[in-house]
Design a protein around this motif. Sequence first.
Motif, PDB file in Angstrom:
ATOM      1  N   VAL A  20       0.733  -1.316   0.203  1.00  0.00           N
ATOM      2  CA  VAL A  20       0.039  -0.074   0.064  1.00  0.00           C
ATOM      3  C   VAL A  20       0.795   1.438  -0.040  1.00  0.00           C
ATOM      4  N   MET A  21       1.658   1.343   0.947  1.00  0.00           N
ATOM      5  CA  MET A  21       2.507   2.775   1.101  1.00  0.00           C
ATOM      6  C   MET A  21       3.522   3.132   0.016  1.00  0.00           C
ATOM      7  N   TYR A  22       4.098   2.019  -0.473  1.00  0.00           N
ATOM      8  CA  TYR A  22       4.841   2.490  -1.822  1.00  0.00           C
ATOM      9  C   TYR A  22       4.439   2.985  -2.833  1.00  0.00           C
ATOM     10  N   ARG A  23       2.943   2.837  -3.009  1.00  0.00           N
ATOM     11  CA  ARG A  23       2.286   3.307  -4.164  1.00  0.00           C
ATOM     12  C   ARG A  23       1.883   4.954  -4.007  1.00  0.00           C
ATOM     13  N   CYS A  24       2.294   5.512  -2.936  1.00  0.00           N
ATOM     14  CA  CYS A  24       1.913   6.658  -2.238  1.00  0.00           C
ATOM     15  C   CYS A  24       0.588   7.228  -3.000  1.00  0.00           C
ATOM     16  N   GLU A  25      -0.538   6.289  -2.792  1.00  0.00           N
ATOM     17  CA  GLU A  25      -1.818   6.822  -3.253  1.00  0.00           C
ATOM     18  C   GLU A  25      -2.800   6.428  -2.102  1.00  0.00           C
ATOM     19  N   PRO A  26      -3.980   7.226  -2.082  1.00  0.00           N
ATOM     20  CA  PRO A  26      -5.000   6.904  -0.858  1.00  0.00           C
ATOM     21  C   PRO A  26      -5.490   5.717  -1.422  1.00  0.00           C
ATOM     22  N   ILE A  27      -5.915   4.846  -0.356  1.00  0.00           N
ATOM     23  CA  ILE A  27      -6.526   3.478  -0.764  1.00  0.00           C
ATOM     24  C   ILE A  27      -7.806   3.498   0.477  1.00  0.00           C
ATOM     25  N   VAL A  28      -8.907   3.008   0.273  1.00  0.00           N
ATOM     26  CA  VAL A  28      -9.989   2.550   1.280  1.00  0.00           C
ATOM     27  C   VAL A  28      -9.693   1.279   1.856  1.00  0.00           C
ATOM     28  N   LEU A  29      -9.660   0.993   3.186  1.00  0.00           N
ATOM     29  CA  LEU A  29      -9.670  -0.221   3.633  1.00  0.00           C
ATOM     30  C   LEU A  29     -11.235  -0.367   4.360  1.00  0.00           C
ATOM     31  N   ARG A  30     -12.037  -1.165   3.754  1.00  0.00           N
ATOM     32  CA  ARG A  30     -13.327  -1.450   4.087  1.00  0.00           C
ATOM     33  C   ARG A  30     -13.352  -2.191   5.185  1.00  0.00           C
ATOM     34  N   GLY A  31     -13.993  -1.857   6.325  1.00  0.00           N
ATOM     35  CA  GLY A  31     -14.231  -2.881   7.523  1.00  0.00           C
ATOM     36  C   GLY A  31     -12.887  -3.005   8.382  1.00  0.00           C
ATOM     37  N   ALA A  32     -11.765  -2.239   7.898  1.00  0.00           N
ATOM     38  CA  ALA A  32     -10.518  -2.485   8.866  1.00  0.00           C
ATOM     39  C   ALA A  32     -10.557  -2.378  10.234  1.00  0.00           C
ATOM     40  N   ALA A  33     -11.583  -1.575  10.610  1.00  0.00           N
ATOM     41  CA  ALA A  33     -11.630  -1.408  12.209  1.00  0.00           C
ATOM     42  C   ALA A  33     -12.884  -1.752  12.677  1.00  0.00           C
ATOM     43  N   ARG A  34     -13.680  -2.676  12.010  1.00  0.00           N
ATOM     44  CA  ARG A  34     -14.898  -3.250  12.293  1.00  0.00           C
ATOM     45  C   ARG A  34     -14.868  -3.957  13.681  1.00  0.00           C
ATOM     46  N   ALA A  35     -13.869  -4.626  13.911  1.00  0.00           N
ATOM     47  CA  ALA A  35     -13.979  -5.363  15.044  1.00  0.00           C
ATOM     48  C   ALA A  35     -13.440  -4.481  16.438  1.00  0.00           C
ATOM     49  N   TRP A  36     -13.229  -3.116  16.314  1.00  0.00           N
ATOM     50  CA  TRP A  36     -13.066  -2.527  17.493  1.00  0.00           C
ATOM     51  C   TRP A  36     -14.246  -2.234  18.527  1.00  0.00           C
ATOM     52  N   PRO A  37     -14.053  -2.886  19.998  1.00  0.00           N
ATOM     53  CA  PRO A  37     -15.052  -2.555  20.930  1.00  0.00           C
ATOM     54  C   PRO A  37     -15.938  -1.301  20.397  1.00  0.00           C
TER      55      PRO A  37
END
Length: 339
Positions: free
Chosen positions: A23-40
Amino acid sequence: MTPVPATLAESALEDPAAFQAAVMYRCEPIVLRGAARAWPIISCADLRETAKQILAFDTGKNVDLFVGRPEIGGRYGHADGDLRAFNFTHRTMPFREAFQRILDTADVPGHETLYMGSLTSETYLPGIERLTPLAFLPSTLRPRFWIGHESSVACHYDAMDNLACVVAGKRRFMLYPPDAIHDLYVGPIDNTIAGQPISLAAASTVPDERYPRFEKARHRALVADLEPGDALYIPKLWWHQVEATGSVNMLANFWWDGFAAGPDQPYTTMLLAMIAIAERPPAERAAWRAWFDHYVFRPDGHPLAFLEPAQHGILGPLREGNYGRIRAAAMRLLRLGAQ
């Protein structure tokens, strides 16, 4: 407007190294759907239950609360026609009190809009990082919290890499690439709303004769719509305007420099270059641009690629001690210049 890419292989989220490579080497924004969904703090259904979980970590510290008149509609920025002033006021109060006011006045017609941001967990909510785990981020990172009513944060950039995770409400990010800076009509860099200069043009929804070049940038905007549990990776220097559309909105973000070789920051280098180069004659500035391209930006590769690596001297890899050697040489020159 083009949506931000939203597909990503799960393997990219396994650990920080995989995330950096994919991800980071591309230096472009990207959406991470549901990446934090499990946070209480996200999985509970009631906002006040979310607040209860967050306030369990409250240290009682005071916060700076932005207060906007109803007529600004949560669009915090410079006052009309005066870049030295702002269209909101500040109030200082304990975090718990500010949070409660935001909750209690969220749906009150004609009420002031309230907003508090960049609340570091280590200062205001130590230990809450146990509720915000993300395997693909460095384990040393701690979240910051942004909480408020419906709002629009003016288009700005960050000098660090940013992962923004929606906890409550909805967020729309409008993103512009770093090379759009000339067309965004960026305001003063030393009189800012919250630390970073803002685009004076990006908030306009129709052509504005004051900012004609912005029409070249308008069509380049990427749009990311996020719901609770979604995350957005924003590389450093990408411009972004952020709209929060719920009556109460919460976001947690993480800032870090994924490619730092040491403590020195590129922005510091730019400030030094401004005082050393910016007002020299155009021909001399062009000459220094060629030097920066050759030694720093390296569009044609390493400046000593025609020699064996053993002969590269301090232009060899930074991790092999050359970071310290170059820094020491620069510090010597700065000390000599100050004498």
